[in-house]
Design a protein around this motif. Structure first.
Motif, PDB file in Angstrom:
ATOM      1  N   ALA A   1      -0.198  -4.512   9.253  1.00 17.25           N
ATOM      2  CA  ALA A   1       0.446  -3.036   9.211  1.00 17.25           C
ATOM      3  C   ALA A   1       1.609  -2.933   9.926  1.00 17.25           C
ATOM      4  O   ALA A   1       2.363  -2.015   9.293  1.00 17.25           O
TER       5      ALA A   1
ATOM      6  N   LEU B   1      -5.305   7.285  -2.689  1.00 15.22           N
ATOM      7  CA  LEU B   1      -5.730   5.847  -3.118  1.00 15.22           C
ATOM      8  C   LEU B   1      -6.792   5.883  -4.545  1.00 15.22           C
ATOM      9  O   LEU B   1      -6.586   5.084  -5.493  1.00 15.22           O
TER      10      LEU B   1
ATOM     11  N   ASP C   1      -8.770  -3.117   6.054  1.00 12.39           N
ATOM     12  CA  ASP C   1      -9.633  -1.659   5.810  1.00 12.39           C
ATOM     13  C   ASP C   1      -8.802  -1.126   4.610  1.00 12.39           C
ATOM     14  O   ASP C   1      -9.657  -0.429   3.939  1.00 12.39           O
ATOM     15  N   GLN C   2      -7.521  -1.386   4.244  1.00 15.29           N
ATOM     16  CA  GLN C   2      -6.992  -1.053   2.816  1.00 15.29           C
ATOM     17  C   GLN C   2      -7.747  -1.625   1.852  1.00 15.29           C
ATOM     18  O   GLN C   2      -8.114  -1.069   0.795  1.00 15.29           O
TER      19      GLN C   2
ATOM     20  N   ALA D   1     -11.305  -0.022   1.082  1.00 18.32           N
ATOM     21  CA  ALA D   1     -11.184   1.137   0.800  1.00 18.32           C
ATOM     22  C   ALA D   1     -10.997   0.836  -0.795  1.00 18.32           C
ATOM     23  O   ALA D   1     -11.742   1.531  -1.505  1.00 18.32           O
ATOM     24  N   GLY D   2      -9.954   0.156  -1.189  1.00 15.25           N
ATOM     25  CA  GLY D   2      -9.737   0.053  -2.508  1.00 15.25           C
ATOM     26  C   GLY D   2     -10.747  -0.832  -3.274  1.00 15.25           C
ATOM     27  O   GLY D   2     -10.838  -0.347  -4.313  1.00 15.25           O
TER      28      GLY D   2
ATOM     29  N   TRP E   1      -1.800  -5.832   2.030  1.00  8.45           N
ATOM     30  CA  TRP E   1      -2.937  -4.858   2.160  1.00  8.45           C
ATOM     31  C   TRP E   1      -3.681  -5.210   3.691  1.00  8.45           C
ATOM     32  O   TRP E   1      -4.006  -6.477   3.532  1.00  8.45           O
ATOM     33  N   THR E   2      -3.905  -4.261   4.661  1.00  9.73           N
ATOM     34  CA  THR E   2      -4.640  -4.580   5.474  1.00  9.73           C
ATOM     35  C   THR E   2      -6.169  -4.718   5.190  1.00  9.73           C
ATOM     36  O   THR E   2      -6.506  -4.425   4.059  1.00  9.73           O
TER      37      THR E   2
ATOM     38  N   THR F   1       1.433   4.882   1.073  1.00  7.36           N
ATOM     39  CA  THR F   1       0.914   5.959   1.743  1.00  7.36           C
ATOM     40  C   THR F   1       0.928   7.405   1.471  1.00  7.36           C
ATOM     41  O   THR F   1       0.257   8.163   1.985  1.00  7.36           O
TER      42      THR F   1
ATOM     43  N   PHE G   1       0.754  -1.041  -0.004  1.00  6.43           N
ATOM     44  CA  PHE G   1      -0.085   0.030   0.044  1.00  6.43           C
ATOM     45  C   PHE G   1       0.771   1.289   0.088  1.00  6.43           C
ATOM     46  O   PHE G   1       1.906   1.462   0.644  1.00  6.43           O
TER      47      PHE G   1
END
Length: 337
Positions: free
Chosen positions: A328, A131, A158-159, A162-163, A155-156, A127, A125
């Motif tokens: 993470a 995104l 949450d990531q 979102a993606g 990726w976590t 940072t 990911f």
């Protein structure tokens, strides 16, 4: 022969044993061996091949492309990745900016000798890049026909969520996640796997043998085998270090009776174990010798009975890493240069 599994909610099938060429190439001898390993994978029925632009600073893609020359392209699934520095590692030679993504896909296709890759993956990911910018670039790569599917790596949850939402808005979907996963490293089970299952992503897992530790070749109190990952001063020994404690190695030896009961080697047991997880589409397996490929493929199609899965858990006990926060924790906090 390996079985085939659907990748996420897509219609793409990949071989459940996927050949990964995360090897250091450089000398002709190494390249010849790498080519022999790729041909052994094809002979064993493997059709899916995973690489990345950063492996050996682009040389691994070149070696894979050369090794696959002459094969029917439609019969292969070729995966590569973008994020880590390539080339001279200038300010835009890493990350997931539009500039780096668009330039990287073109470079990868040229080295691989193909018009498209089946799966293009965000290797980490970023940072430092919005995104939205990254997902728009991936959408354009798909629309240009340069990649058929898009995935992520490490990726976590949450990531991924979102993606996935942005991808959906842009008219494509994330279909895969490529995390580390093994009997000893189960950090994806509590968050990444449930999220992926909900959103329609599969796992393509790397290091199912925990850098070779689960093969049983490292015995507590014994000298390290010559030429093994633990003796590799180019980075291999650093990666394997967390598993090289007497407690871990002693418990791993307790898996041998389970492997014997299934008529498997310990390495085959480790690969078969990750494939018991229904959210895992494929286990990434590399090789330094062609004969290893044929051995690894024997893990395909194995069903480990529930009582033996329990025995594995009991044997390993509290040396198993399950902390979901490790994904993470191990991620780069800023774009590498």
């Amino acid at each position: 022969m390996p079985n085939y599994r659907y990748l996420g909610n897509s219609g793409l099938k990949i071989s459940e044993i996927t050949y990964g060429n995360w090897l250091t190439h450089g000398s002709q001898v190494e390249n010849d061996v790498a080519t022999s390993c790729v041909h052994a994978a094809l002979d064993a029925g493997i059709t899916s091949f995973d690489t990345a632009d950063v492996y050996a600073n682009t040389k691994a893609e070149q070696v894979l492309g050369d090794a696959l020359k002459g094969q029917r392209r439609e019969s292969l699934e070729i995966f590569t990745k973008v994020y880590w520095p390539t080339g001279p590692a200038g300010p835009n030679d890493s990350g997931l900016s539009r500039k780096h993504v668009m330039e990287s896909i073109n470079g990868s296709l040229k080295r691989l000798g193909t018009d498209y890759v089946d799966l293009y993956q965000a290797h980490r990911f970023d940072t430092e890049t919005p995104l939205e910018e990254t997902m728009q670039a991936f959408a354009d790569v798909v629309r240009q026909g340069k990649a058929l599917y898009i995935g992520v790596s490490e990726w976590t949850a949450d990531q991924i969520r979102a993606g996935h939402a942005l991808a959906k808005d842009l008219g494509f979907q994330l279909v895969s996640s490529q995390p580390q996963y093994s009997m000893l490293w189960r950090v994806i089970e509590d968050e990444v796997v449930p999220t992926s299952r909900e959103l329609g992503l599969s796992q393509i897992v790397w290091s199912p043998m925990a850098q070779g530790v689960l093969s049983g070749k490292y015995v507590p109190g014994q000298p390290l085998p010559e030429g093994s990952r633990a003796t590799d001063d180019k980075g291999g020994s650093r990666m394997i270090q967390r598993f090289m404690t007497d407690d871990v190695l002693t418990r791993v030896q307790e898996l041998k009776p389970v492997a014997d009961e299934l008529d498997l080697s310990m390495a085959q047991l480790a690969i078969a174990w990750v494939l018991q997880n229904e959210n895992v589409a494929a286990a990434l397996v590399g090789a330094s010798r062609p004969e290893q490929v044929a051995e690894n493929v024997k893990a395909a199609g194995v069903t480990i009975p529930a009582e033996l899965m329990t025995r594995i858990d009991e044997a390993l006990g509290d040396v198993v890493e399950r902390d979901a926060g490790k994904t993470a924790e191990g991620a780069p906090q800023k774009r590498p240069s």
